[in-house]
Structure formats: C-alpha cells, structure tokens
Design an enzyme around this catalytic site. Structure first.
Site, PDB file in Angstrom:
ATOM      1  N   HIS A 125     -55.298 -13.366  80.453  1.00  0.00           N
ATOM      2  CA  HIS A 125     -56.834 -12.351  80.734  1.00  0.00           C
ATOM      3  C   HIS A 125     -56.404 -10.963  81.639  1.00  0.00           C
ATOM      4  O   HIS A 125     -56.144  -9.729  81.706  1.00  0.00           O
ATOM      5  CB  HIS A 125     -58.120 -12.467  80.812  1.00  0.00           C
ATOM      6  N   GLU A 126     -56.359 -11.424  82.885  1.00  0.00           N
ATOM      7  CA  GLU A 126     -56.184 -10.647  84.176  1.00  0.00           C
ATOM      8  C   GLU A 126     -54.573  -9.931  84.063  1.00  0.00           C
ATOM      9  O   GLU A 126     -55.051  -8.668  84.577  1.00  0.00           O
ATOM     10  CB  GLU A 126     -56.347 -11.685  85.429  1.00  0.00           C
ATOM     11  N   HIS A 161     -55.703  -6.986  82.048  1.00  0.00           N
ATOM     12  CA  HIS A 161     -55.773  -5.382  82.834  1.00  0.00           C
ATOM     13  C   HIS A 161     -54.958  -5.042  83.696  1.00  0.00           C
ATOM     14  O   HIS A 161     -54.921  -3.599  83.599  1.00  0.00           O
ATOM     15  CB  HIS A 161     -57.175  -6.026  83.844  1.00  0.00           C
ATOM     16  N   HIS A 217     -61.741  -4.559  77.880  1.00  0.00           N
ATOM     17  CA  HIS A 217     -62.081  -5.962  77.050  1.00  0.00           C
ATOM     18  C   HIS A 217     -62.196  -5.650  75.354  1.00  0.00           C
ATOM     19  O   HIS A 217     -62.360  -4.381  75.346  1.00  0.00           O
ATOM     20  CB  HIS A 217     -63.659  -6.185  77.645  1.00  0.00           C
ATOM     21  N   CYS A 218     -62.133  -6.709  75.163  1.00  0.00           N
ATOM     22  CA  CYS A 218     -62.216  -6.936  73.174  1.00  0.00           C
ATOM     23  C   CYS A 218     -63.223  -7.670  72.910  1.00  0.00           C
ATOM     24  O   CYS A 218     -63.654  -8.134  73.380  1.00  0.00           O
ATOM     25  CB  CYS A 218     -60.168  -7.099  73.577  1.00  0.00           C
ATOM     26  N   CYS A 262     -59.653 -13.457  71.037  1.00  0.00           N
ATOM     27  CA  CYS A 262     -58.325 -13.225  71.346  1.00  0.00           C
ATOM     28  C   CYS A 262     -58.912 -12.460  72.988  1.00  0.00           C
ATOM     29  O   CYS A 262     -60.048 -12.971  73.118  1.00  0.00           O
ATOM     30  CB  CYS A 262     -58.957 -11.312  71.468  1.00  0.00           C
ATOM     31  N   CYS A 299     -55.282 -10.371  70.494  1.00  0.00           N
ATOM     32  CA  CYS A 299     -55.613 -10.026  68.724  1.00  0.00           C
ATOM     33  C   CYS A 299     -54.251  -9.118  68.191  1.00  0.00           C
ATOM     34  O   CYS A 299     -53.894  -8.476  69.506  1.00  0.00           O
ATOM     35  CB  CYS A 299     -56.645  -9.058  68.428  1.00  0.00           C
ATOM     36  N   CYS A 303     -54.740  -5.858  70.859  1.00  0.00           N
ATOM     37  CA  CYS A 303     -54.650  -5.006  72.133  1.00  0.00           C
ATOM     38  C   CYS A 303     -53.225  -5.357  72.220  1.00  0.00           C
ATOM     39  O   CYS A 303     -52.759  -4.820  72.681  1.00  0.00           O
ATOM     40  CB  CYS A 303     -55.152  -6.663  72.367  1.00  0.00           C
TER      41      CYS A 303
HETATM   42 ZN    ZN Z   1     -62.425  -8.675  82.419  1.00  0.00          ZN
HETATM   43 ZN    ZN Z   2     -57.895  -8.522  71.436  1.00  0.00          ZN
END
Ligand code: ZN
Ligand code: ZN
Length: 193
Positions: free
Chosen positions: A139-140, A143, A149-150, A155, A174, A177
């Site tokens: 996740h990070e 970024h 964000h999704c 995702c 996903c 993304c």
């Molecule tokens: Zn985040």
């Molecule tokens: Zn996504």
C-alpha cells in the site's frame, strides 16, 4: 539530462530500521510480496544508522515524516525506491498512530510492525503479522509510485485505518490501479496524480 532510466535499472530497496533485530523471515516475506505486486527487482539495504532524532519523547513515538526525510538523505540513491520497515511506533501529528507513510509520487515509504503485531512481545514473524505487513508495505509503496486511495475493498490501495480493514482487504492491485501503476512507472514525475 542524460536521458531517462529504464525500469530495469530501478529497484525497490527494503531497509530494516528497527530498534530490535529483524525477526527471521520478516523482510523476505515483504520482499517477495512487493516484488510480485510491482513486478520489480527487490533488494535489501544494510545501513546500520538509525533515525534516533525522529523520536518524540512527549508522544513516545517516532515521526514517520522525519524518518522518510532521513531515509531520502541516507539510503539508496535515486532512481531507486526505498521501503523502510521498522518496529518503531510511528505517528504523524494529526493521528494517534500510523501503520506507515509514503511520499506520494516520491521515492520513500515506511511501514511499522508496531500496530500490526498480534502478539506484541516478543516480536515474531508469524503468519498474521507477515500478511498484514506485506499488505501495508504494498500500500505505502503504491503511494510512493503515485497511486492514490482506491474504493475497491479487495484492492491493496483501499484505505485501512484499522486492523479489521487491513485484514479484510486484498494484497494486490485491482485492474485500474495496476494500469495506473504501469503508466506512472513508465512516466515517473509526470502530472498523473
Ligand atoms: Zn494510504
Ligand atoms: Zn485499486
């Protein structure tokens, strides 16, 4: 300008910045996961320095923003991405704690085991911690690649403010993304975010 650097010349470096020694298998698990999610070479950086200046005695926590700035100065040089992994409890001023932080569309990201660990003491690389850490790391890093964000829960770029949400979300990107990521990866620093 000497031309652009190809994806093949860029790596994701993982750097253990813990107060304690890294638990067996912990970095390898994260490394395998983010390598698969982002299709990039991952390496381990063995820097011994620690960002002790990022400690806030009033909060008894570490400023994740200060650590990110320090990693940018101290860690692997451009064009590589750096994912710091720590056992230090992290905060940003407006929140009680954060699982991690990244510079959006930048080079550095950090995740902490402190709030993800189901058995706080002693720190062990058990499966649930490993799974949570792998998701937050992906996740990070997303970024850091410029992803925002999704809305899709499955995702890994969906927002997760609690452990319940971390456990509920999927570990990969996903389709949308992933497509955005490929575009951002080919055109870093572009006006895509
Ligand atoms: Zn985040
Ligand atoms: Zn996504």
């Amino acid at each position: 300008m000497t031309g652009t650097t190809g994806v093949a010349d860029r790596s994701i470096y993982l750097w253990w910045l813990g107060a304690e020694a890294v638990p067996n298998g912990l970095l390898e698990g994260v490394r395998g996961h983010v390598g698969r999610v982002y299709g990039m070479t991952t390496r381990v950086w063995h820097g011994r320095d620690r960002p002790s200046h990022a400690f806030d005695p009033k909060r008894n926590q570490y400023s994740s923003t200060r650590i990110l700035e320090w990693v940018l100065q101290t860690g692997p040089a451009t064009p590589h991405k750096v994912l710091a992994v720590t056992d230090m409890d992290l905060f940003i001023p407006v929140l009680t704690f954060v699982f991690g932080e990244a510079q959006l569309g930048g080079r550095v990201a950090i995740v902490s085991t402190a709030r993800l660990n189901p058995t706080p003491s002693p720190l062990r690389a058990e499966p649930l911690l490993a799974a949570r850490l792998a998701k937050e790391a992906a996740h990070e890093l997303g970024h850091a690649f410029g992803l925002v964000h999704c809305d899709l829960m499955r995702c890994v770029m969906s927002r997760s403010a609690s452990l319940l949400e971390v456990d509920a979300k999927g570990g990969g990107l996903c389709h949308d993304c992933w497509t955005r990521y490929l575009d951002l990866r080919e055109h870093p620093g572009g006006s895509h975010v």
